[in-house]
Scaffold this motif. Structure first.
Motif, mmCIF file in Angstrom:
data_model
loop_
_atom_site.group_PDB
_atom_site.id
_atom_site.type_symbol
_atom_site.label_atom_id
_atom_site.label_comp_id
_atom_site.label_asym_id
_atom_site.label_seq_id
_atom_site.Cartn_x
_atom_site.Cartn_y
_atom_site.Cartn_z
ATOM 1 N N GLY A 322 32.236 -6.750 17.919
ATOM 2 C CA GLY A 322 32.383 -5.420 17.337
ATOM 3 C C GLY A 322 33.804 -5.197 16.861
ATOM 4 N N GLY A 323 34.136 -3.938 16.537
ATOM 5 C CA GLY A 323 35.457 -3.629 15.996
ATOM 6 C C GLY A 323 35.397 -3.619 14.484
ATOM 7 N N GLY A 324 36.436 -3.091 13.840
ATOM 8 C CA GLY A 324 36.430 -2.892 12.383
ATOM 9 C C GLY A 324 36.099 -4.149 11.597
ATOM 10 N N VAL A 325 36.702 -5.283 11.988
ATOM 11 C CA VAL A 325 36.519 -6.504 11.209
ATOM 12 C C VAL A 325 35.096 -7.040 11.338
ATOM 13 C CG1 VAL A 325 37.361 -8.878 10.928
ATOM 14 C CG2 VAL A 325 38.978 -7.030 11.260
ATOM 15 N N SER A 326 34.369 -6.576 12.372
ATOM 16 C CA SER A 326 32.985 -7.037 12.501
ATOM 17 C C SER A 326 32.148 -6.546 11.328
ATOM 18 C CB SER A 326 32.373 -6.574 13.826
ATOM 19 O OG SER A 326 32.180 -5.187 13.821
ATOM 20 N N ARG A 327 32.683 -5.602 10.531
ATOM 21 C CA ARG A 327 31.968 -5.185 9.319
ATOM 22 C C ARG A 327 31.870 -6.316 8.307
ATOM 23 N NH1 ARG A 327 35.180 -0.518 9.895
ATOM 24 N NH2 ARG A 327 34.073 1.048 11.107
ATOM 25 N N LEU A 328 32.668 -7.370 8.521
ATOM 26 C CA LEU A 328 32.509 -8.550 7.671
ATOM 27 C C LEU A 328 31.111 -9.112 7.835
ATOM 28 C CD1 LEU A 328 35.906 -10.329 8.350
ATOM 29 C CD2 LEU A 328 35.301 -8.930 6.378
ATOM 30 N N GLY A 329 30.488 -8.724 8.969
ATOM 31 C CA GLY A 329 29.052 -8.924 9.130
ATOM 32 C C GLY A 329 28.596 -10.353 9.279
ATOM 33 N N HIS A 330 27.554 -10.695 8.559
ATOM 34 C CA HIS A 330 26.841 -11.920 8.874
ATOM 35 C C HIS A 330 27.593 -13.185 8.512
ATOM 36 C CE1 HIS A 330 23.377 -10.171 10.766
ATOM 37 N NE2 HIS A 330 23.646 -9.131 9.995
ATOM 38 N N ALA A 331 28.504 -13.098 7.528
ATOM 39 C CA ALA A 331 29.303 -14.276 7.198
ATOM 40 C C ALA A 331 30.162 -14.653 8.401
ATOM 41 C CB ALA A 331 30.186 -13.981 5.989
ATOM 42 N N LEU A 332 30.755 -13.632 9.027
ATOM 43 C CA LEU A 332 31.587 -13.859 10.208
ATOM 44 C C LEU A 332 30.723 -14.366 11.371
ATOM 45 C CD1 LEU A 332 34.156 -13.494 11.940
ATOM 46 C CD2 LEU A 332 33.496 -11.123 12.245
ATOM 47 N N LEU A 333 29.602 -13.702 11.565
ATOM 48 C CA LEU A 333 28.714 -14.053 12.670
ATOM 49 C C LEU A 333 28.248 -15.510 12.559
ATOM 50 C CD1 LEU A 333 27.479 -12.606 15.067
ATOM 51 C CD2 LEU A 333 25.467 -12.122 13.671
ATOM 52 N N ALA A 334 27.928 -15.938 11.348
ATOM 53 C CA ALA A 334 27.444 -17.304 11.138
ATOM 54 C C ALA A 334 28.501 -18.322 11.561
ATOM 55 C CB ALA A 334 27.059 -17.504 9.672
ATOM 56 N N GLU A 335 29.764 -18.049 11.211
ATOM 57 C CA GLU A 335 30.841 -18.982 11.580
ATOM 58 C C GLU A 335 31.025 -19.038 13.088
ATOM 59 O OE1 GLU A 335 32.637 -21.193 9.960
ATOM 60 O OE2 GLU A 335 31.414 -20.689 8.218
ATOM 61 N N VAL A 336 31.041 -17.867 13.730
ATOM 62 C CA VAL A 336 31.235 -17.825 15.177
ATOM 63 C C VAL A 336 30.084 -18.569 15.859
ATOM 64 C CG1 VAL A 336 31.382 -16.339 17.205
ATOM 65 C CG2 VAL A 336 32.534 -15.670 15.095
ATOM 66 N N ARG A 337 28.864 -18.273 15.430
ATOM 67 C CA ARG A 337 27.699 -18.933 16.025
ATOM 68 C C ARG A 337 27.804 -20.440 15.896
ATOM 69 N NH1 ARG A 337 23.015 -15.051 13.671
ATOM 70 N NH2 ARG A 337 22.852 -13.647 15.449
ATOM 71 N N SER A 338 28.142 -20.902 14.696
ATOM 72 C CA SER A 338 28.109 -22.350 14.520
ATOM 73 C C SER A 338 29.203 -22.996 15.365
ATOM 74 C CB SER A 338 28.159 -22.717 13.033
ATOM 75 O OG SER A 338 29.443 -23.115 12.669
ATOM 76 N N ALA A 339 30.381 -22.352 15.482
ATOM 77 C CA ALA A 339 31.449 -22.928 16.307
ATOM 78 C C ALA A 339 31.028 -22.958 17.774
ATOM 79 C CB ALA A 339 32.736 -22.124 16.133
ATOM 80 N N VAL A 340 30.422 -21.885 18.243
ATOM 81 C CA VAL A 340 30.055 -21.819 19.663
ATOM 82 C C VAL A 340 28.924 -22.813 19.973
ATOM 83 C CG1 VAL A 340 29.070 -20.372 21.486
ATOM 84 C CG2 VAL A 340 30.806 -19.441 19.943
ATOM 85 N N TYR A 341 27.889 -22.822 19.125
ATOM 86 C CA TYR A 341 26.766 -23.710 19.409
ATOM 87 C C TYR A 341 27.180 -25.172 19.318
ATOM 88 C CZ TYR A 341 23.917 -19.488 19.154
ATOM 89 O OH TYR A 341 23.398 -18.241 19.369
ATOM 90 N N ARG A 342 28.162 -25.467 18.465
ATOM 91 C CA ARG A 342 28.610 -26.852 18.312
ATOM 92 C C ARG A 342 29.458 -27.297 19.497
ATOM 93 N NH1 ARG A 342 30.792 -26.222 13.374
ATOM 94 N NH2 ARG A 342 32.851 -26.136 14.302
ATOM 95 N N ARG A 343 30.265 -26.349 20.047
ATOM 96 C CA ARG A 343 31.268 -26.758 21.027
ATOM 97 C C ARG A 343 30.865 -26.534 22.472
ATOM 98 N NH1 ARG A 343 36.800 -26.629 19.294
ATOM 99 N NH2 ARG A 343 36.914 -26.665 17.043
ATOM 100 N N SER A 344 29.822 -25.709 22.721
ATOM 101 C CA SER A 344 29.505 -25.412 24.114
ATOM 102 C C SER A 344 28.337 -26.263 24.585
ATOM 103 C CB SER A 344 29.147 -23.938 24.281
ATOM 104 O OG SER A 344 30.159 -23.139 23.723
#
Ligand SMILES: [Zn+2]
Length: 381
Positions: A322-344
């Motif tokens: 959340g927070g203001g920058v989370s308005r970047l929305g799904h583009a941001l979410l996709a990057e975070v998801r792929s980094a987490v799923y790849r590294r954890s």
């Protein structure tokens, strides 16, 4: 009992007794006391069970709680009922660097104007601040972006001004509580809430409680170092996550893209408005501007790198962004998801939703109100 009625709404006497595992006589005595105090009301008859008629009990309709969220550049105040449902809210611009006297005066005025729109009996207030807070002492402790606030007695000053118990916490912690009470993480006991705004922070809920650490700085992930030779950070170090990503870093990098002509969209915005914000970068990225979209992707990848470490370490049931920058929305979410799923580890991510906040700007005020009810309900006036 008050906490159960807050979280679950109206219940029949029978259901309430079962939920609290209280014998009938004890339940009747406790309820009687709370009804006399005006905290609980008895409603209409509930559906009968096993032939026995039961009445519904619920929190009194006139209970009011104030939630205040002080950000780096704005204040939001809300008045809620006893269940932390927002009845009225308002926001205004306010720079936290104006210092505690001025900012708290404006917060009180905003809260009073908001409360006047939904009058009732004020039982508590909660406030979130954008820096480390000693929850026990009710004051900020050495907050980096809040000059003049160090050890200022926020709780005691607000409590005497408002005439009710007050809780003070870090803004990210109250946002995490808001999401857990009324948002996307409803009733989850283990979650992390990552706020990407002007700065970056993380609220940690473990076993249903906020984990604050010894000095109240737990979750301060904005200053995790990603590169010993990275860009300078506002904290005086180099290469922090916040120096790469977050509102200030996005605005700075967006300005470079505009000036060097690598982003035609941002260059146009800069020419029209004279400055650039993180939101402008988001808008440019969404409109298909290649350079701006790369910035968002790169930032999301770095954020994801840090979130992946948190996931490995804490094994949360959900990650909320959340927070203001989370308005970047799904583009941001996709990057975070792929980094987490790849590294954890697959075991940690197999059942791990990584989602955007549902409550947006309301997460902080709802969480602050919820925190206030925790205190008010444990020792009702
Ligand atoms: Zn830093």
């Amino acid at each position: 009992m008050l906490g159960v009625l807050r979280d679950e709404g109206a219940l029949s006497r029978v259901a309430l007794g079962e939920r609290l595992e209280l014998p009938r006589a004890r339940l009747a005595a406790e309820l009687g006391r709370l009804i006399d105090d005006g905290l609980v009301e008895v409603g209409g008859p509930a559906a009968s069970r096993g032939g026995r008629r039961s009445t519904l009990v619920h929190l009194a309709d006139d209970l009011r709680v104030i939630g205040i969220d002080v950000g780096a550049t704005s204040i939001t105040a809300a008045v809620t009922d006893g269940r932390c449902e927002v009845l009225a809210s308002a926001s205004e611009e306010c720079d936290v660097r104006l210092g505690p006297v001025e900012v708290l005066r404006r917060a009180r005025e905003l809260a009073a104007r908001t409360a006047a729109r939904a009058p009732g009996r004020l039982i508590g207030a909660g406030i979130g601040l954008p820096g480390p807070v000693s929850f026990r002492d009710g004051m900020p402790v050495a907050p980096p972006i809040m000059p003049g606030w160090d050890r200022y007695p926020v709780r005691d000053e607000l409590a005497s001004a408002l005439g009710c118990p007050v809780t003070v916490d870090n803004d990210v912690n109250v946002m995490a509580l808001g999401e857990r009470h009324a948002g996307v993480a409803r009733s989850l006991d283990d979650l992390i809430f990552v706020k990407v705004g002007t700065g970056i922070g993380c609220g940690i809920v473990l076993g249903g409680r906020v984990y604050r650490g010894v000095a109240g700085t737990a979750g301060d992930i904005g200053h995790v170092r990603l590169d010993d030779f990275g860009p300078p950070c506002a904290c005086g170090e180099v290469g922090c996550l916040e120096a790469y990503f977050g509102g200030a870093a996005l605005a700075r990098d967006g300005l470079t893209l505009a000036r060097t002509g690598r982003s035609p969209v941002l260059a146009e915005t800069l020419a029209a408005t004279g400055s650039l914000t993180a939101r402008d970068v988001g808008t440019a990225a969404a409109s298909g501007d290649f350079a701006a979209a790369s910035l968002v992707r790169e930032g999301g990848r770095r954020l994801g790198q840090v979130v992946a470490s948190l996931v490995s370490f804490l094994n949360p049931g959900m990650v909320v962004i959340g927070g203001g920058v989370s308005r970047l929305g799904h583009a941001l979410l996709a990057e975070v998801r792929s980094a987490v799923y790849r590294r954890s580890l697959p075991l940690a991510t197999g059942n791990l939703p990584i989602v955007l906040s549902e409550l947006g700007d309301d997460a902080g005020v709802i969480g602050a109100a919820w925190s206030a009810t925790e205190r008010a309900f444990t020792s009702p006036a």
